[in-house]
Scaffold this active site. Structure first.
Site, PDB file in Angstrom:
ATOM      1  N   LYS A 111     -39.264   0.740   6.331  1.00 10.63           N
ATOM      2  CA  LYS A 111     -39.417   0.712   4.867  1.00 10.63           C
ATOM      3  C   LYS A 111     -40.708   1.384   4.415  1.00 10.63           C
ATOM      4  CE  LYS A 111     -36.104  -2.628   3.426  1.00 10.63           C
ATOM      5  NZ  LYS A 111     -35.648  -3.617   2.486  1.00 10.63           N
ATOM      6  N   LYS A 194     -28.328   3.127   6.838  1.00  7.41           N
ATOM      7  CA  LYS A 194     -27.534   2.011   6.329  1.00  7.41           C
ATOM      8  C   LYS A 194     -27.332   2.120   4.815  1.00  7.41           C
ATOM      9  CE  LYS A 194     -30.472  -1.955   5.362  1.00  7.41           C
ATOM     10  NZ  LYS A 194     -30.254  -3.250   4.809  1.00  7.41           N
ATOM     11  N   LYS A 197     -28.866  -0.903  -1.505  1.00  4.40           N
ATOM     12  CA  LYS A 197     -28.783  -0.941  -2.968  1.00  4.40           C
ATOM     13  C   LYS A 197     -29.913  -0.161  -3.615  1.00  4.40           C
ATOM     14  CE  LYS A 197     -29.539  -5.764  -2.632  1.00  4.40           C
ATOM     15  NZ  LYS A 197     -30.716  -5.919  -1.766  1.00  4.40           N
TER      16      LYS A 197
HETATM   17  N1  AQP Z   1     -25.548  -1.782   4.900  1.00  9.10           N
HETATM   18  C1  AQP Z   1     -25.478  -3.053   5.249  1.00  9.10           C
HETATM   19  N2  AQP Z   1     -24.537  -3.461   6.129  1.00  9.10           N
HETATM   20  C2  AQP Z   1     -24.450  -4.767   6.475  1.00  9.10           C
HETATM   21  N3  AQP Z   1     -25.260  -5.741   5.987  1.00  9.10           N
HETATM   22  C3  AQP Z   1     -26.202  -5.385   5.109  1.00  9.10           C
HETATM   23  N4  AQP Z   1     -27.146  -6.079   4.461  1.00  9.10           N
HETATM   24  C4  AQP Z   1     -27.855  -5.249   3.670  1.00  9.10           C
HETATM   25  N5  AQP Z   1     -27.388  -3.989   3.788  1.00  9.10           N
HETATM   26  C5  AQP Z   1     -26.362  -4.035   4.684  1.00  9.10           C
HETATM   27  C6  AQP Z   1     -27.342  -7.521   4.579  1.00  9.10           C
HETATM   28  O1  AQP Z   1     -27.361  -8.065   3.269  1.00  9.10           O
HETATM   29  C7  AQP Z   1     -28.230  -9.207   3.261  1.00  9.10           C
HETATM   30  C8  AQP Z   1     -29.141  -9.150   2.079  1.00  9.10           C
HETATM   31  O2  AQP Z   1     -29.967  -8.044   2.182  1.00  9.10           O
HETATM   32  P1  AQP Z   1     -31.277  -7.920   1.306  1.00  9.10           P
HETATM   33  O3  AQP Z   1     -30.919  -7.634  -0.084  1.00  9.10           O
HETATM   34  O4  AQP Z   1     -32.133  -9.110   1.480  1.00  9.10           O
HETATM   35  O5  AQP Z   1     -32.110  -6.733   1.940  1.00  9.10           O
HETATM   36  P2  AQP Z   1     -31.708  -5.450   2.665  1.00  9.10           P
HETATM   37  O6  AQP Z   1     -31.145  -5.749   4.014  1.00  9.10           O
HETATM   38  O7  AQP Z   1     -32.912  -4.559   2.658  1.00  9.10           O
HETATM   39  O8  AQP Z   1     -30.533  -4.865   1.755  1.00  9.10           O
HETATM   40  P3  AQP Z   1     -30.516  -3.516   0.977  1.00  9.10           P
HETATM   41  O9  AQP Z   1     -29.234  -3.460   0.213  1.00  9.10           O
HETATM   42  O10 AQP Z   1     -30.789  -2.369   1.920  1.00  9.10           O
HETATM   43  O11 AQP Z   1     -31.689  -3.717  -0.054  1.00  9.10           O
HETATM   44  P4  AQP Z   1     -32.912  -2.776  -0.374  1.00  9.10           P
HETATM   45  O12 AQP Z   1     -32.279  -1.458  -0.727  1.00  9.10           O
HETATM   46  O13 AQP Z   1     -33.627  -3.400  -1.516  1.00  9.10           O
HETATM   47  O14 AQP Z   1     -33.760  -2.677   0.857  1.00  9.10           O
HETATM   48  C9  AQP Z   1     -28.965  -9.219   4.607  1.00  9.10           C
HETATM   49  O15 AQP Z   1     -28.390 -10.222   5.435  1.00  9.10           O
HETATM   50  C10 AQP Z   1     -28.714  -7.848   5.162  1.00  9.10           C
HETATM   51  O16 AQP Z   1     -28.704  -7.833   6.577  1.00  9.10           O
END
Ligand code: AQP
Length: 332
Positions: A111, A194, A197
């Site tokens: 990140k 991956k 959002k």
């Molecule tokens: N692409 C993905 N495939 C499977 N699982 C995913 N998760 C996130 N992206 C994927 C799972 O969703 C849960 C919540 O995630 P989060 O919002 O706490 O943070 P993150 O993993 O960083 O998700 P994002 O969407 O990628 O958010 P941003 O863009 O803000 O960093 C977790 O259990 C995660 O594993």
């Protein structure tokens, strides 16, 4: 009954990745666990968020979770910053965790990217806050995507060191629950990254509030390669985008890669993409409609979050007060 804690950042609209990797599994766990579902806004501000957007996204995230089947009556749904215990315990854990442990966390490296010097201190200690989220409730099971396993190992190391340093057996061990066939959904523009959002490209992801036309267009434009789909799973090796789309289809249809290739293998991507878009629309359109229904009454969503926060605090406050007593804080 074991207690579960899991969280999701209100850093944008939840995606198909969040749904298949987390939310859908959360719903299934509600039958035989006591669950705390948390919209983790303290985590979200480790990267700058526009204040008004953060408030809106927190409410929207709650609405989508409710629309997906999160049960805020039998379980607890709340925003992290509304329960002070998270930040209080996180500070204690900042003083327990070792720099060497945090230096090994791959998510920080991903990140922060190349501009590490400019990353927030909060992003660096993010795993300590995540440990506090879980241990503040003495939760023992945490459903997460496989990318979060390393953070849970750290949460266990923190609990062990706390127990050792203060000569107690206070924080229990936690167990990650990695569920579901599509543990990792990848970007529609690059099958090696991956789906996120906060990805700057909206075309890289399916949002849980996308309408049918938008879903169909994003799938039609999803990156693929010129070869037809392979007839056997081995043929997906080295074809990250094809593997991702087949994996999404399999997860949504409740089947596996081999069965999907049994139907679509040997054909071009055209008919497969059409079927995938139809399946996505069939599964996601009811969620988007239900979320819109919740958001038509924002005060109603806020009331659900407020009620959740007071029930969450009733569990966490005594646990964190005891941790503070063990550390030696005077409460005159
Ligand atoms: N692409 C993905 N495939 C499977 N699982 C995913 N998760 C996130 N992206 C994927 C799972 O969703 C849960 C919540 O995630 P989060 O919002 O706490 O943070 P993150 O993993 O960083 O998700 P994002 O969407 O990628 O958010 P941003 O863009 O803000 O960093 C977790 O259990 C995660 O594993």
């Amino acid at each position: 009954m074991q207690r579960i804690f899991s969280g999701i950042q209100p850093s944008g609209i939840p995606t198909l990745g969040n749904y298949l990797g987390a939310i859908r599994n959360w719903v299934g766990l509600q039958g035989d666990h006591e669950c705390l579902w948390c919209v983790v806004d303290l985590h979200a501000i480790t990267v700058f968020q526009e204040p008004e957007a953060l408030r809106t996204q927190t409410r929207e995230m709650a609405a989508v979770l409710l629309a997906c089947g999160i049960d805020a009556r039998r379980h607890i749904l709340f925003a992290q910053s509304s329960v002070r215990a998270h930040a209080q315990l996180a500070w204690i854990f900042n003083c327990i965790a070792r720099l060497g442990w945090l230096n090994r966390m791959t998510q920080f490296k991903d990140k922060a990217g190349k501009d590490r010097e400019n990353a927030s201190a909060g992003l660096y200690v993010y795993p300590n806050l995540m440990a506090a989220d879980i241990h503040a409730y003495h939760a023992t099971r945490v459903p997460v995507g496989d990318d979060q396993k390393q953070h849970l190992e750290l949460a266990n190391d923190i609990a062990q060191k706390f127990n050792h340093d203060y000569g107690v057996d206070f924080f229990p061990a936690i167990e990650p629950l990695i569920l579901g066939p599509a543990a990792r959904v990848m970007s529609l523009r690059d099958g090696t990254r991956k789906m996120s959002k906060s990805d700057p490209s909206d075309q890289s992801r399916i949002n849980l509030n996308d309408d049918a036309d938008t879903i169909a267009l994003k799938i039609r434009r999803a990156k693929t390669d010129p070869e037809p789909l392979p007839e056997h799973v081995g043929g997906l090796d080295g074809r990250a985008e094809a593997r991702n789309l087949v994996g999404i289809y399999a997860a949504l249809a409740g089947t596996d890669h081999a069965a999907v290739l049994g139907t679509f293998g040997g054909k071009g991507f055209g008919p497969f993409k059409e079927a995938l878009a139809a399946l996505l629309i069939d599964k996601l359109a009811p969620i988007a409609a239900e979320a819109r229904r919740y958001l038509a009454d924002p005060a109603g969503v806020d009331a659900i979050l407020r009620d959740g926060a007071s029930r969450a605090a009733a569990i966490a406050d005594p646990i964190v007060a005891e941790a503070e007593r063990l550390v030696g804080f005077l409460r005159p």
